[in-house]
Design an enzyme around this catalytic site. Structure first.
Site, PDB file in Angstrom:
ATOM      1  N   LYS A 137     -27.302 -23.417  49.201  1.00  0.00           N
ATOM      2  CA  LYS A 137     -28.363 -22.277  49.511  1.00  0.00           C
ATOM      3  C   LYS A 137     -28.743 -22.334  50.858  1.00  0.00           C
ATOM      4  CE  LYS A 137     -32.562 -25.051  48.136  1.00  0.00           C
ATOM      5  NZ  LYS A 137     -33.109 -24.972  49.488  1.00  0.00           N
ATOM      6  N   ASP A 138     -28.191 -23.414  51.829  1.00  0.00           N
ATOM      7  CA  ASP A 138     -28.469 -23.350  53.278  1.00  0.00           C
ATOM      8  C   ASP A 138     -27.430 -22.640  53.899  1.00  0.00           C
ATOM      9  OD1 ASP A 138     -30.871 -24.607  52.746  1.00  0.00           O
ATOM     10  OD2 ASP A 138     -30.117 -26.693  53.206  1.00  0.00           O
ATOM     11  N   ARG A 160     -39.239 -16.279  49.157  1.00  0.00           N
ATOM     12  CA  ARG A 160     -39.007 -15.995  47.782  1.00  0.00           C
ATOM     13  C   ARG A 160     -39.718 -16.734  46.530  1.00  0.00           C
ATOM     14  NH1 ARG A 160     -36.693 -19.325  44.115  1.00  0.00           N
ATOM     15  NH2 ARG A 160     -36.429 -20.849  45.499  1.00  0.00           N
ATOM     16  N   ARG A 161     -40.264 -17.961  46.519  1.00  0.00           N
ATOM     17  CA  ARG A 161     -41.076 -18.397  45.663  1.00  0.00           C
ATOM     18  C   ARG A 161     -42.568 -17.696  45.934  1.00  0.00           C
ATOM     19  NH1 ARG A 161     -39.069 -24.350  47.324  1.00  0.00           N
ATOM     20  NH2 ARG A 161     -37.323 -24.511  45.669  1.00  0.00           N
ATOM     21  N   ARG A 194     -44.093 -27.054  55.196  1.00  0.00           N
ATOM     22  CA  ARG A 194     -42.907 -27.719  55.585  1.00  0.00           C
ATOM     23  C   ARG A 194     -43.192 -29.197  55.151  1.00  0.00           C
ATOM     24  NH1 ARG A 194     -38.777 -26.718  60.127  1.00  0.00           N
ATOM     25  NH2 ARG A 194     -37.707 -27.664  58.479  1.00  0.00           N
ATOM     26  N   ARG A 249     -44.542 -33.025  50.931  1.00  0.00           N
ATOM     27  CA  ARG A 249     -44.956 -32.074  50.193  1.00  0.00           C
ATOM     28  C   ARG A 249     -45.791 -32.536  48.923  1.00  0.00           C
ATOM     29  NH1 ARG A 249     -40.873 -26.918  50.730  1.00  0.00           N
ATOM     30  NH2 ARG A 249     -40.097 -27.518  52.969  1.00  0.00           N
ATOM     31  N   CYS A 294     -31.177 -16.363  54.514  1.00  0.00           N
ATOM     32  CA  CYS A 294     -31.409 -17.243  53.255  1.00  0.00           C
ATOM     33  C   CYS A 294     -32.781 -17.781  53.393  1.00  0.00           C
ATOM     34  CB  CYS A 294     -30.442 -18.662  53.409  1.00  0.00           C
ATOM     35  SG  CYS A 294     -30.368 -19.435  54.989  1.00  0.00           S
TER      36      CYS A 294
END
Length: 323
Positions: free
Chosen positions: A81-82, A129-130, A151, A157, A248
């Site tokens: 995905k990166d 997106r989330r 981040r 997190r 992305c």
């Protein structure tokens, strides 16, 4: 092929090292050669800006690709995905191994599920997106949440929740599985609620294009780790992302999954979504058809769904368009 050690380029994060280590074990098995990990720091690892601000596209992979091109490493492992959707001519995507769980997950205080979070719950994520999909779901189901941009690595997190700064954080199931921390998940988000990032849960094994017999032999060996079903699915997802001209870090979700009749895979369904980060407007569409049997057909499937999404106004919902 020689018995000289192969050099695998990887990011330094705990997750990157874990997934590169798993690939290294597989490469040792198929080549019979030792594999050494070469740690490389990327811009995305050192920048403290949010991904939406630095653009996202390529920030975690450019340094790895540069090391490959210079011959400092023999191959590299990326989170798919990166990867930018444009493939450099001098490099080849030698393998896309079997995909891990593509879903997003919640790690919340008091083992709460997403729908059980209290009114005004603060949910941390670095992903537009989330944010877009969580806020859209909350609006549609009468939930009161606040999405907070964050981040940091997994420890950082989850630490926000442990310290009481946030009620929950959203992470990728695949990452937690790969570092052996899936027991900390308090809720799996259905893909009907939040579509993952294009390519989420999949890895990309990249090496130099076949300029020499040695390059060709390595490409062939790495190719043994390729999973055709995963590759065709992520090809369609990334084609959709490219056709939307979205980077992305744009609020785009996509998932191609295979629909089986018993043990036989009959069709592939591609779903795509784009939305404003506050969840006020979304465009979500899907298409189902025969499993693409070539790269070009998988690409065409993504482009066709993207065209339908653009016709319904998807372009106006994205905060950034890839240049």
């Amino acid at each position: 092929m020689s018995t000289k050690a192969l050099r695998l380029g990887t990011r330094r994060s705990k997750l990157a090292m874990a997934q590169s280590g798993q690939v290294a074990d597989a490469v040792r098995r198929v080549t019979g050669r030792p594999v050494e990990l070469v740690e490389i720091t990327t811009y995305g690892d050192t920048s403290r800006e949010h991904l939406a601000q630095i653009g996202g596209t390529g920030v975690f992979v450019t340094a790895l690709r540069d090391a490959l091109a210079r011959g400092e490493v023999d191959f590299a492992v990326h989170s798919l995905k990166d990867l930018p959707t444009t493939q450099p001519e001098e490099l080849v995507l030698a393998a896309v191994p079997v995909r891990e769980d593509p879903r997003d997950v919640i790690v919340a205080r008091d083992a709460l599920k997403f729908t059980d979070l209290p009114r005004g719950a603060r949910i941390g994520t670095g992903s537009p997106r989330r944010m877009a999909q969580l806020n859209a779901y909350a609006r549609a189901h009468g939930l009161d949440i606040e999405t907070v941009p964050i981040r940091g690595n997994v420890d950082t997190r989850i630490g926000f929740v442990r310290d009481g700064e946030l009620d929950a954080v959203v992470l990728a199931a695949a990452g937690l599985n790969r570092i052996g921390r899936s027991e900390e998940v308090t809720d799996f988000l259905s893909v009907d609620t939040v579509l993952p990032a294009p390519g989420q849960g999949a890895l990309a094994i990249e090496c130099r294009a076949a300029d020499t017999a040695q390059d060709a032999a390595l490409i062939a060996a790495l190719g043994e780790l390729d999973d055709p079903f995963t590759r065709v699915a992520v090809t369609a997802e990334r084609s959709l992302l490219a056709a939307l001209e979205a980077g992305c870090s744009a609020p785009v979700g996509a998932l191609a999954d295979h629909l089986a009749d018993g043990q036989i895979v009959k069709e592939m369904r591609l779903r795509g979504v784009v939305g404003t980060t506050d969840g006020s407007r979304t465009v979500q569409l899907s298409t189902t058809g025969p499993v693409p049997d070539t790269h070009d057909r998988a690409m065409a499937l993504g482009r066709e769904l993207a065209a339908e999404m653009l016709a319904q106004g998807a372009a106006g919902l994205m905060g950034e368009r890839a240049q």
